[in-house]
Design a protein around this motif. Sequence first.
Motif, PDB file in Angstrom:
ATOM      1  N   ILE A   1     -11.008  -5.276  -8.513  1.00  0.00           N
ATOM      2  CA  ILE A   1      -9.897  -4.946  -7.603  1.00  0.00           C
ATOM      3  C   ILE A   1      -9.513  -6.164  -6.768  1.00  0.00           C
ATOM      4  O   ILE A   1     -10.347  -6.744  -6.086  1.00  0.00           O
ATOM      5  CB  ILE A   1     -10.314  -3.788  -6.660  1.00  0.00           C
ATOM      6  N   ASN A   2      -8.224  -6.564  -6.804  1.00  0.00           N
ATOM      7  CA  ASN A   2      -7.775  -7.711  -6.017  1.00  0.00           C
ATOM      8  C   ASN A   2      -6.802  -7.283  -4.910  1.00  0.00           C
ATOM      9  O   ASN A   2      -6.004  -8.060  -4.430  1.00  0.00           O
ATOM     10  CB  ASN A   2      -7.122  -8.764  -6.930  1.00  0.00           C
ATOM     11  N   GLY A   3      -6.836  -6.020  -4.538  1.00  0.00           N
ATOM     12  CA  GLY A   3      -5.966  -5.561  -3.452  1.00  0.00           C
ATOM     13  C   GLY A   3      -6.828  -5.210  -2.253  1.00  0.00           C
ATOM     14  O   GLY A   3      -7.546  -6.051  -1.727  1.00  0.00           O
ATOM     15  N   ASN A   4      -6.771  -3.955  -1.862  1.00  0.00           N
ATOM     16  CA  ASN A   4      -7.507  -3.468  -0.714  1.00  0.00           C
ATOM     17  C   ASN A   4      -8.818  -2.869  -1.223  1.00  0.00           C
ATOM     18  O   ASN A   4      -8.888  -1.715  -1.633  1.00  0.00           O
ATOM     19  CB  ASN A   4      -6.634  -2.416  -0.019  1.00  0.00           C
ATOM     20  N   LYS A   5      -9.878  -3.684  -1.197  1.00  0.00           N
ATOM     21  CA  LYS A   5     -11.151  -3.285  -1.807  1.00  0.00           C
ATOM     22  C   LYS A   5     -11.780  -2.089  -1.085  1.00  0.00           C
ATOM     23  O   LYS A   5     -12.321  -1.186  -1.712  1.00  0.00           O
ATOM     24  CB  LYS A   5     -12.146  -4.445  -1.773  1.00  0.00           C
ATOM     25  N   SER A   6     -11.721  -2.092   0.245  1.00  0.00           N
ATOM     26  CA  SER A   6     -12.410  -1.017   0.970  1.00  0.00           C
ATOM     27  C   SER A   6     -11.684   0.319   0.765  1.00  0.00           C
ATOM     28  O   SER A   6     -12.306   1.371   0.736  1.00  0.00           O
ATOM     29  CB  SER A   6     -12.528  -1.343   2.455  1.00  0.00           C
ATOM     30  N   ARG A   7     -10.359   0.262   0.606  1.00  0.00           N
ATOM     31  CA  ARG A   7      -9.624   1.503   0.376  1.00  0.00           C
ATOM     32  C   ARG A   7      -9.958   2.080  -1.009  1.00  0.00           C
ATOM     33  O   ARG A   7     -10.094   3.280  -1.181  1.00  0.00           O
ATOM     34  CB  ARG A   7      -8.107   1.275   0.529  1.00  0.00           C
ATOM     35  N   PHE A   8     -10.127   1.190  -1.993  1.00  0.00           N
ATOM     36  CA  PHE A   8     -10.548   1.629  -3.328  1.00  0.00           C
ATOM     37  C   PHE A   8     -11.864   2.397  -3.223  1.00  0.00           C
ATOM     38  O   PHE A   8     -12.025   3.487  -3.783  1.00  0.00           O
ATOM     39  CB  PHE A   8     -10.716   0.425  -4.262  1.00  0.00           C
ATOM     40  N   GLU A   9     -12.790   1.832  -2.484  1.00  0.00           N
ATOM     41  CA  GLU A   9     -14.113   2.426  -2.339  1.00  0.00           C
ATOM     42  C   GLU A   9     -14.028   3.791  -1.645  1.00  0.00           C
ATOM     43  O   GLU A   9     -14.661   4.760  -2.063  1.00  0.00           O
ATOM     44  CB  GLU A   9     -14.976   1.489  -1.498  1.00  0.00           C
ATOM     45  N   LEU A  10     -13.218   3.849  -0.594  1.00  0.00           N
ATOM     46  CA  LEU A  10     -13.078   5.085   0.159  1.00  0.00           C
ATOM     47  C   LEU A  10     -12.488   6.189  -0.716  1.00  0.00           C
ATOM     48  O   LEU A  10     -12.988   7.317  -0.759  1.00  0.00           O
ATOM     49  CB  LEU A  10     -12.201   4.832   1.387  1.00  0.00           C
ATOM     50  N   VAL A  11     -11.419   5.870  -1.433  1.00  0.00           N
ATOM     51  CA  VAL A  11     -10.709   6.890  -2.210  1.00  0.00           C
ATOM     52  C   VAL A  11     -11.543   7.339  -3.414  1.00  0.00           C
ATOM     53  O   VAL A  11     -11.672   8.542  -3.684  1.00  0.00           O
ATOM     54  CB  VAL A  11      -9.323   6.367  -2.643  1.00  0.00           C
ATOM     55  N   SER A  12     -12.130   6.385  -4.102  1.00  0.00           N
ATOM     56  CA  SER A  12     -12.936   6.788  -5.262  1.00  0.00           C
ATOM     57  C   SER A  12     -14.164   7.581  -4.804  1.00  0.00           C
ATOM     58  O   SER A  12     -14.547   8.562  -5.446  1.00  0.00           O
ATOM     59  CB  SER A  12     -13.334   5.568  -6.098  1.00  0.00           C
ATOM     60  N   GLY A  13     -14.727   7.191  -3.674  1.00  0.00           N
ATOM     61  CA  GLY A  13     -15.885   7.919  -3.130  1.00  0.00           C
ATOM     62  C   GLY A  13     -15.522   9.333  -2.704  1.00  0.00           C
ATOM     63  O   GLY A  13     -16.272  10.291  -2.946  1.00  0.00           O
ATOM     64  N   LEU A  14     -14.371   9.486  -2.091  1.00  0.00           N
ATOM     65  CA  LEU A  14     -13.894  10.800  -1.650  1.00  0.00           C
ATOM     66  C   LEU A  14     -13.716  11.746  -2.846  1.00  0.00           C
ATOM     67  O   LEU A  14     -14.155  12.909  -2.820  1.00  0.00           O
ATOM     68  CB  LEU A  14     -12.568  10.612  -0.909  1.00  0.00           C
ATOM     69  N   ALA A  15     -13.082  11.252  -3.887  1.00  0.00           N
ATOM     70  CA  ALA A  15     -12.848  12.089  -5.075  1.00  0.00           C
ATOM     71  C   ALA A  15     -14.166  12.520  -5.699  1.00  0.00           C
ATOM     72  O   ALA A  15     -14.347  13.672  -6.095  1.00  0.00           O
ATOM     73  CB  ALA A  15     -12.015  11.306  -6.091  1.00  0.00           C
ATOM     74  N   ARG A  16     -15.112  11.582  -5.768  1.00  0.00           N
ATOM     75  CA  ARG A  16     -16.407  11.845  -6.393  1.00  0.00           C
ATOM     76  C   ARG A  16     -17.204  12.838  -5.545  1.00  0.00           C
ATOM     77  O   ARG A  16     -17.694  13.845  -6.044  1.00  0.00           O
ATOM     78  CB  ARG A  16     -17.170  10.520  -6.513  1.00  0.00           C
ATOM     79  N   ARG A  17     -17.276  12.550  -4.238  1.00  0.00           N
ATOM     80  CA  ARG A  17     -18.110  13.343  -3.337  1.00  0.00           C
ATOM     81  C   ARG A  17     -17.653  14.800  -3.288  1.00  0.00           C
ATOM     82  O   ARG A  17     -18.439  15.721  -3.308  1.00  0.00           O
ATOM     83  CB  ARG A  17     -18.063  12.743  -1.925  1.00  0.00           C
ATOM     84  N   GLU A  18     -16.312  15.002  -3.236  1.00  0.00           N
ATOM     85  CA  GLU A  18     -15.800  16.360  -3.091  1.00  0.00           C
ATOM     86  C   GLU A  18     -15.334  16.934  -4.417  1.00  0.00           C
ATOM     87  O   GLU A  18     -14.774  18.032  -4.454  1.00  0.00           O
ATOM     88  CB  GLU A  18     -14.674  16.380  -2.045  1.00  0.00           C
ATOM     89  N   ASN A  19     -15.541  16.171  -5.473  1.00  0.00           N
ATOM     90  CA  ASN A  19     -15.233  16.661  -6.816  1.00  0.00           C
ATOM     91  C   ASN A  19     -13.777  17.170  -6.900  1.00  0.00           C
ATOM     92  O   ASN A  19     -13.510  18.283  -7.333  1.00  0.00           O
ATOM     93  CB  ASN A  19     -16.223  17.784  -7.173  1.00  0.00           C
ATOM     94  N   LEU A  20     -12.828  16.339  -6.460  1.00  0.00           N
ATOM     95  CA  LEU A  20     -11.432  16.747  -6.338  1.00  0.00           C
ATOM     96  C   LEU A  20     -10.666  16.582  -7.646  1.00  0.00           C
ATOM     97  O   LEU A  20     -10.949  15.682  -8.439  1.00  0.00           O
ATOM     98  CB  LEU A  20     -10.733  15.896  -5.262  1.00  0.00           C
ATOM     99  N   THR A  21      -9.687  17.466  -7.839  1.00  0.00           N
ATOM    100  CA  THR A  21      -8.727  17.229  -8.919  1.00  0.00           C
ATOM    101  C   THR A  21      -7.754  16.150  -8.448  1.00  0.00           C
ATOM    102  O   THR A  21      -7.716  15.794  -7.267  1.00  0.00           O
ATOM    103  CB  THR A  21      -7.912  18.498  -9.241  1.00  0.00           C
ATOM    104  N   ILE A  22      -6.932  15.681  -9.386  1.00  0.00           N
ATOM    105  CA  ILE A  22      -5.951  14.650  -9.028  1.00  0.00           C
ATOM    106  C   ILE A  22      -5.001  15.182  -7.952  1.00  0.00           C
ATOM    107  O   ILE A  22      -4.724  14.513  -6.957  1.00  0.00           O
ATOM    108  CB  ILE A  22      -5.185  14.178 -10.286  1.00  0.00           C
TER     109      ILE A  22
END
Lengths: 447, 447
Positions: free
Chosen positions: B329-350
């Motif tokens: 990732i060459n953009g906002n690295k911490s936002r990538f981590e936050l969003v991917s972590g949120l989806a994984r943790r709460e098992n969200l649909t798109i």
Amino acid sequence: MGKAKRQMKLNLFLLNAGHHEAAWRYPGTQPERIHDIRYYAQLAQTAEKAKFDSIFLADGLAVGRNIKHGGSYGLEPFTLLSALAAVTERIGLIATVSTTYNEPFHVARKFASLDYISNGRAGWNIVTSGSEQEALNFGAEAHLEHGKRYERAREFLKVATGLWDSWEDGAVVLDRDTGVFADTDKVHVLAHRGETFSVQGPLNIPRPPQGYPVLVQAGSSEAGKAFAAQHAEAVFTAQQTLEDAQRFYADLKSRLAAFGREPEELLILPGICAVIGETESEAKEKEQELNELTVPAYGLQQLKNMLGVDLSSYPLDGPLPELPDIRGINGNKSRFELVSGLARRENLTIRQLIHRLAGARGHRTFAGTAVQVADQLEEWFTNGGSDGFNVMPPVLPEGLDAFAAKVIPELQRRGLFRTEYEGATLRGHFGLRRPANSFASAAPAAR
Amino acid sequence: MGKAKRQMKLNLFLLNAGHHEAAWRYPGTQPERIHDIRYYAQLAQTAEKAKFDSIFLADGLAVGRNIKHGGSYGLEPFTLLSALAAVTERIGLIATVSTTYNEPFHVARKFASLDYISNGRAGWNIVTSGSEQEALNFGAEAHLEHGKRYERAREFLKVATGLWDSWEDGAVVLDRDTGVFADTDKVHVLAHRGETFSVQGPLNIPRPPQGYPVLVQAGSSEAGKAFAAQHAEAVFTAQQTLEDAQRFYADLKSRLAAFGREPEELLILPGICAVIGETESEAKEKEQELNELTVPAYGLQQLKNMLGVDLSSYPLDGPLPELPDIRGINGNKSRFELVSGLARRENLTIRQLIHRLAGARGHRTFAGTAVQVADQLEEWFTNGGSDGFNVMPPVLPEGLDAFAAKVIPELQRRGLFRTEYEGATLRGHFGLRRPANSFASAAPAAR
């Protein structure tokens, strides 16, 4: 109904404590307030009450060499004029911005923003920057050559106008029901790939109220006039005599047809620094008093900036030495010509030349009563010398207050100046059309 | 007298019609006014009346890819905040300006000018710009790599602080009798020659009222935190849970000692998007209503920007596919981590993920009554999660009006927020010292 009488355009050129180089030492000026927004707000409101077309800020990107004896610095034009936009309603706001040390995307965007903030009152004085010291603040080892600077300016302006056009009118749809925010068929990429710039677009703000800010230019060299004839809508110029002003006016207006332009699409506004007194002798005394407050070391440095020659080893009360050929000048070529011509024509000593330039750095200075000032302005305006004036008060706020309270009513009595604003945009005040959008027919749309 | 109770800092993050991506479709918002200075003046005055520490504007240098369904554009921060400075008295004004696509001389000067215009209320949110599209507007073929952007930011900041220091306090003398304008022993050349920049100085405006604008930073990547620990005085951050916020807070504060800094010299302000209702269920309904107004195509594009993956070929109501490694990732690295972590943790649909991000793009969203919102803020503030908050109203002006009218009085009742401004500068509100001048002892003087 007869044709309305032609009226002059008046721009107020604001500069620190006033245009005279000794203004900051003159009683009643307020040099300690030149970073205070309330100082400028008060000046702008005085000018708006007097129905000036616009306020104008010059600008440079380096501290001058003269800071020991004078302040060639101040608030930055975009920030200052945006603040003034919030406390005025009608008056135009013209910012000087260099094409040599900026990026077109930033400049196009800030002017669009200023034009929105002011509801269509923005103007851009396009300069190419003339000093070596500016280059050193932007990583350049040497100052770009005069001709190259104008080539860059042309490409810069092409990109800026393209960016302003990148949103057609009506592109912002805001259809709450369908969720369509913008009509992407009316938003265009620019995909400019040129000699100096490579800019994709579209701009990140829709087309400003005036389409483009009013385009102003102030270089009177051959390259400057060629650029103005093609692109400028108003020109600030320094002219010492009516004959010179008429020659400049006729020359520049005659160049417009080659670009399919009408004479009224470009306004020519010579500078005037008026020292106003209740009587002529009071005005002359005031001028003399100001001149006596100048510091010779400062004047010599100013002459060095304008002539490219250090005169400090010559006697102040003696004549000027031989000056270099204009072709060697890489700064402000037309100012070199004006100053060297003035010294030669009037056979001035160095000190006399410093005093002649102290009021307005080569712009015309005139000391007299308000009626005499109005006579001078009328003479130039009605005899093919100008479309109006760039008013440069020698001291502030006094010089502006006197001009607003005495000269403007006199001009109004003569029918030469408006008594009310007719419109609310700078284009409206100047009688200029809103430019057509180059993308307005079909063109490749942005995604 | 006992020690005064610790109070939170509140920054108002203004964004167009509100932070929720469907705000412009929500009844009562005013998307047609987002280029109207009176709209912002009204919001700023509401915030000032409520005693917010500051207003903050985010910024990007390209139109987003989503203009069909939402407006990622607006007025430019320097021009807008300067205009707001003229119609407010106390509230801080924080502009986002990129170090990747600007020149330090221009940026240092504009912040000095804004700081003068506002009498010491300027703040600079230092960003390194995260999108390819911005690069294309500034002649770059490709976006500068993440680490290189931070190297450039460090050098940029070094030049900017050097320029602000180039005029010592007291350098402007204004001695009318002797004709000495400035004490040139207190005006310094910088003569910076670095990897990226070469800047001579001095700046063409004296040291601003605050010395430097308050330095703000909002990147939460490893490079971002390292930069913040050394330079930032306030940090905006996106944190979803108290545990994450505490971890971030403790981590960042622990890094300060290495630079000889005290914990209170850096304020940590997580974002909060509060949907406020008279009852909890009214707030939840409002949130649901807003989420239902989102356009999936817009949300998918936002996800693509944050995750670097196009999810439009996957079922909206299904799970996310495998995501790429963060190192790519060459953009906002911490936002990538936050969003991917949120989806994984709460098992969200798109679709669920789109809704979770719609309010504030990864910042925490909370729907409830004013008392519940105050409870949430107090919990984070008193449990090592924050020094205050970056308040991101989902819709404007309603969301701000509700926060100002209901949440702030509740916080004031609890002694957690000021009832009057103690000072008049942003440094004063934030409890930050005016920085020392690096030139204040002897150093080479400009001519």
